[in-house]
Every structure is written in C-alpha cells, then in structure tokens.
Design a protein around this motif. Structure first.
Motif, PDB file in Angstrom:
ATOM      1  N   HIS A 118      62.389  33.494  40.361  1.00 16.70           N
ATOM      2  CA  HIS A 118      63.330  32.403  40.590  1.00 16.70           C
ATOM      3  C   HIS A 118      64.375  32.779  41.636  1.00 16.70           C
ATOM      4  O   HIS A 118      64.813  33.940  41.719  1.00 16.70           O
ATOM      5  CB  HIS A 118      64.017  32.031  39.276  1.00 16.70           C
ATOM      6  N   ASN A 146      67.377  32.338  41.727  1.00 15.98           N
ATOM      7  CA  ASN A 146      68.643  32.843  41.185  1.00 15.98           C
ATOM      8  C   ASN A 146      68.762  34.358  41.319  1.00 15.98           C
ATOM      9  O   ASN A 146      69.871  34.900  41.281  1.00 15.98           O
ATOM     10  CB  ASN A 146      68.760  32.491  39.696  1.00 15.98           C
ATOM     11  N   VAL A 164      68.119  31.122  34.723  1.00 14.31           N
ATOM     12  CA  VAL A 164      68.316  29.718  34.359  1.00 14.31           C
ATOM     13  C   VAL A 164      68.686  29.624  32.885  1.00 14.31           C
ATOM     14  O   VAL A 164      68.082  30.302  32.036  1.00 14.31           O
ATOM     15  CB  VAL A 164      67.027  28.915  34.624  1.00 14.31           C
ATOM     16  N   GLY A 194      64.417  28.287  29.418  1.00 11.17           N
ATOM     17  CA  GLY A 194      65.264  29.186  30.161  1.00 11.17           C
ATOM     18  C   GLY A 194      65.840  30.208  29.203  1.00 11.17           C
ATOM     19  O   GLY A 194      65.344  30.383  28.086  1.00 11.17           O
TER      20      GLY A 194
END
Length: 573
Positions: A97, A99, A146, A156
C-alpha cells in the motif's frame, strides 16, 4: 419458501405460515433491475489483474518481521521473499500500500539494492531471471496502515483498547489484500508453502499469529513473538493479534484418532465464560470432519483469539468477537460455526480469484446447515436453510467480476446464502445423498491445499453424476435472477404453472406440490402445464389448500391469474 393458498367461494388468501419463523417471511424475490458493477479504481485494477509480472514467479516462503506501535498506530518491518521463476523475466511485481515507505529492496543472493518503480500498490522490481531460477529479495518498510472502517467487511488495521485500557490490535483484509500491511505478491493464486512471522510488541501485551508458537525474545520494553506456518496459506489469512491475552488449552481427538491442540487466547475478564463457551468447538470439528474430511492443519493446531470485531477465518488463528452468544441456536455460536467451516472452505480449498468466492462463503454457509442437520435432523436443517435465504437479493450473479479483487458482501451477499442454496438445490435434485456427499467430500479431498475455480466443481459434478449439469450452474451461478415459477390456482382444483425466465435446458428441476393433502412432483417447463386435482363428489364449497414446497429448489413464485386462460382453444400463452 412454502406458499399456502386457500380458495373459497368468497375470497382468496395468501398465507406463508410454513415458511415463516416468528412472523418473518422467507419468499424469494427477483429485483426490478440488476445491480450495477462498480467503477474500479486504478489501484483495484493493478491489485486484481493476474499479469505476466505476477505469473512469471511462484513464491515459496515468506519470513515476515513487524514491529507494532499501538500508540502511534505505526508498523515497521521487513519481509524476505523466497521464490522460483516459472518463466524468463526482467521485471516482476510485488505489492504494498502507498501508505508505506520502502526503505530498501535488496537481492538477498547478491546483497545489491534493486531498482524498482511504484504505481499505486504495485512495485515493479527489475531483476533478470531465467525459468527455474531460485531467487530471494528483502523489502524493508515502515508507515501507518489503512484503518479498518467496519472490520472484517471493510478491512484494515484495528486499533482498540480492552476494558482495562490495554491495547488490542488486529487486522482483517480479505477484500483489501494483505498488501495493506506488508509487502508480498498479493494475489490469491499464489500461496507460500510455509511462512514465519516475528511480531515485536510492547512487553505489556502478547502477539498471536498463525500456526505454531516458536517462542519469544524479551527486550527491555518490547517482546518479539515468533510463529511458524508449516502449510500453504492464503495471504489475506496471515494475521496478528496484539492484546493482554490469557491462554487456556483443550484437546480434540479427530475421526482418525489424531490429537489436535485447541488453544484459546482471551481477555482475562472473559476467561471463565470462554472456558464454558468454547466447549462447542470439538462437536463442530467432528461434524465437519465427517462431512468434508480431516481437519487440514493438525501440525499447526487450532486457535480462537478474542477479537474486537465479529470474526474472521484467519487460518489456525480464528478471530472471535461475537460476545460469547449462542445465536445460531441455544447452544451454538454462529461465528464459531461459520469461521471453523472456513478452515476447509477458503483456507484449505481457496479460490483463484474472489469472483469465485461463493465456493468459500457458500460452502461455509451450507456447512452451518449440515451441522444443524446432524444435531436436529431435517427440520433443523430446513430452518437453517430458510434463515440463510432471507437476505438473498438476486441483484448480481453469484460469480463476480474476475481480476478486480471485488468482494463486497454488502452489495453481493448472495455468495453466502444463494451459494448455500445452490448446494441445497443440487442435493434435492440428485435425490441421492450418498452421491451428493461423495461429490462434496471428493471436491475437498482432491483440492486440499490447492487453488480452485468454479469450473473445477462443475466438472466434478458432471463426472460423478455422468450427466451434463452446466445448465444448472449456468442458471444459478451466472444469471442473477432466480428461476421464477408463474402459477395460477383455481377453485376447481387445477394448477397452471410454467417457468418464465429460464432456458429450455433448465426444464429438469422438480418441485413438490401438495393439494388438499395429496402430494405431487411437478417438472415445470417454459410452456404452461396443468395439474388437475380431483375434488370430492358433493363438495360444493370448492375449498382447496395448495402448498408449493420452496425447499424443493431455489426459485421464486409469481401469481398470474391469466395463466392458462385460453387452454380450451389450444393456446398455451
């Protein structure tokens, strides 16, 4: 669904008494219009598609190390990925991801940093390999994962506190994919043969993972818990639980005489309740072993771990968060019953793509009914099947959209209930339980630890029955609408009926019909047929009760007062 209709000279009344429980009706309905598929994002396309960048290699083993900081809701870690090339390539794809920041991506064989580019979650790594080459890379990363909006359905990471204000942390990512929290080849077609996990957490709490516990290493403020999975594992089932757990243990003796460790990790204030509540695990395991085959993970054991969300079928480490309620019946917890079934359907037998997730969710839902049947017979089985039918919407085909990792249970929950009803309808149509359960048992045994498609099950049904059942699965898997029986009952004891939205090949399904206590088996077609029930001589009230047995097959019933009206003129609508 059973439909009761009583005709009198004055009125016609529609009653669904034998198909309702506590006033809830269980009719099957078709929607006015089908549901719309979502517009997929670039990320969903890159995550879902099985491109040459993914098919060029096969992951054999992961070694994952993660430090979890509950205060900052932060992860930092590294994963070693051991693979073999199955074709020549210069670039391969991993997933993580956006992030997360990648600190380094290293070729473990040479020690050199590898060049890569990122596009959404996709990481395109430059590395020349020939078919058959073994290679290994290490990805070091850190960031905030997440946060789950509504786990496990909208998944998540989950950051909570228990009643004593101690951290509880977990993750659920079936739809979202494991790359929301660690780097990997994030596609359901590739399971590692085995895996190690090392979770470093504050010393005040414990970290529980999949498989067997390999010990812990204590530091000044942190402790690392080591876990090992000795079987293949689908990567969305790789998990971690962080909490102030206490552990207690039980033992189950399987149908083949093997001993299975049952380990339970619960919060301390629920220990006494859990010791009583989890006694139901062994009877459930026994029924599922009898129906499907041996529990698949004897080496790695069995765990229930108290969770801050309802439940999730994490392999050998099931999330349990149902509040210790027996809500399937007075002595059975729905979450325990359903999630244990996933150890066979979803964890051992895993679909190649979530478009076929009915094999996991539908089979698990049907397993619940089989358990109830083993305890309470046909009546309990049918009641469970009726409950599973109540939320079926028929807005989407059971088979979803391939290559998009699309599993939205809110939009298409039919993979659960309708999936179970497909199996029930097949069982009823075969009229041979020995054959039906041979199909189910063989499908499990021949695909244990494997990746399957719907066509694998269809092919087996055709082989075992010696007939072509594609007509059956074309209707129930690929067509969102339920077969609809149009009917008309008359005060003279005649029933007119036909299918209105099926292909001719479907004209093999039988339905049960009772008229004034007399039982009939009808085989509707696309043309109007009639059944004439002879009334008693002298009966001038023309009183008839009609009952379609909705347990015969999954279908909808639609009344049409004009059906058969031109029959005397040789016209059949």
């Amino acid at each position: 669904m059973r439909i009761l209709i009583f005709f009198t000279a004055i009125a016609q009344i529609l009653i669904f008494s034998s198909c309702s429980i506590f006033g809830i009706h269980f009719q099957v309905h078709n929607p006015k219009k089908p549901g719309k598929a979502p517009v997929f994002s670039k990320e969903e396309v890159l995550l879902g598609e099985l491109t040459p960048f993914r098919t060029c290699f096969d992951v054999k083993y992961y070694d994952l190390s993660v430090t979890i900081n509950p205060d900052k809701k932060h992860l930092s870690g590294a994963v070693e990925i051991y693979s073999v090339a199955v074709s020549d390539f210069e670039t391969f794809q991993l997933d993580l991801h956006a992030n997360f920041e990648i600190s380094s991506l290293v070729n473990l064989d040479s020690g050199e940093e590898l060049k890569y580019t990122r596009n959404e979650r996709a990481i395109y790594v430059s590395l020349n390999q020939k078919i058959g080459d073994e290679f290994a890379v290490k990805v070091t990363y850190q960031g905030k994962p997440v946060v789950a909006k509504k786990p496990p359905w909208n998944g998540g990471f989950v950051w909570e506190q228990d009643e004593h204000k101690k951290p509880w942390v977990g993750v659920a990512c079936e739809s979202e994919g494991a790359s929301i929290w660690w780097p990997l080849k994030d596609h359901t077609t590739d399971e590692p043969d085995s895996m190690r996990m090392h979770f470093t957490v504050p010393k005040s709490v414990m970290a529980v993972g999949n498989g067997t516990f390999e010990g812990k290493v204590a530091q000044e403020e942190l402790t690392t818990y080591n876990w090992f999975v000795s079987y293949p594992i689908n990567t969305y089932n790789v998990t971690v639980y962080l909490g102030d757990f206490v552990k207690f243990t039980d033992t189950y003796t399987g149908i083949n005489g093997k001993e299975l460790a049952l380990d339970y990790y619960v919060l301390p204030y629920n220990l006494d309740t859990a010791k009583v509540h989890f006694k139901q695990v062994s009877p459930i395991l026994k029924v599922y072993e009898e129906k499907f085959g041996e529990y698949p993970w004897y080496r790695d054991g069995f765990k229930l771990v108290e969770s801050a969300f309802a439940g999730m079928e994490h392999q050998t480490a099931i999330a349990y968060g149902n509040g210790y309620k027996n809500d399937a019946d007075s002595v059975t917890d729905y979450i325990i019953l359903h999630e244990i079934a996933h150890e066979w359907w979803g964890n051992s037998v895993t679909v190649h793509d979530l478009s076929d997730v009915w094999i996991q969710e539908g089979f698990a839902t049907y397993a619940e009914a089989l358990y109830m049947e083993s305890k309470g017979g046909t009546e309990a089985y049918e009641e469970e099947m009726l409950w599973s039918r109540i939320m079926i919407g028929n807005k989407y085909p059971v088979i979803g959209i391939e290559g998009r990792r699309w599993f939205d249970s809110k939009k298409n929950g039919d993979v659960y209930g309708k999936g179970a009803w497909i199996l029930h309808t097949l069982r009823k149509h075969l009229e041979n339980d020995s054959l039906f359960f041979d199909i189910i048992h063989t499908f499990y045994e021949s695909n244990q630890y494997k990746i399957v498609k719907s066509n694998d099950f269809i092919t087996l049904v055709n082989q075992k029955t010696g007939s072509d059942y594609n007509w059956f699965f074309d209707q129930y898997l690929f067509n969102n609408y339920a077969p609809e029986l149009e009917y008309k009952f008359t005060e003279f004891g005649t029933v007119f009926y036909r299918w209105v939205n099926t292909e001719e090949s479907f004209n093999q399904i039988k339905l049960n019909l009772t008229v004034n206590g007399s039982k009939y088996v009808i085989t509707p077609t696309n043309k109007v047929q009639e059944l004439i029930h002879t009334k008693k001589i002298g009966d001038r009230k023309y009183y008839y009760s009609y009952e379609f047995d909705g347990m015969s097959a999954f279908c909808a019933f639609k009344k049409n007062n004009n059906l058969g009206i031109n029959r005397n003129f040789g016209e059949w609508d």
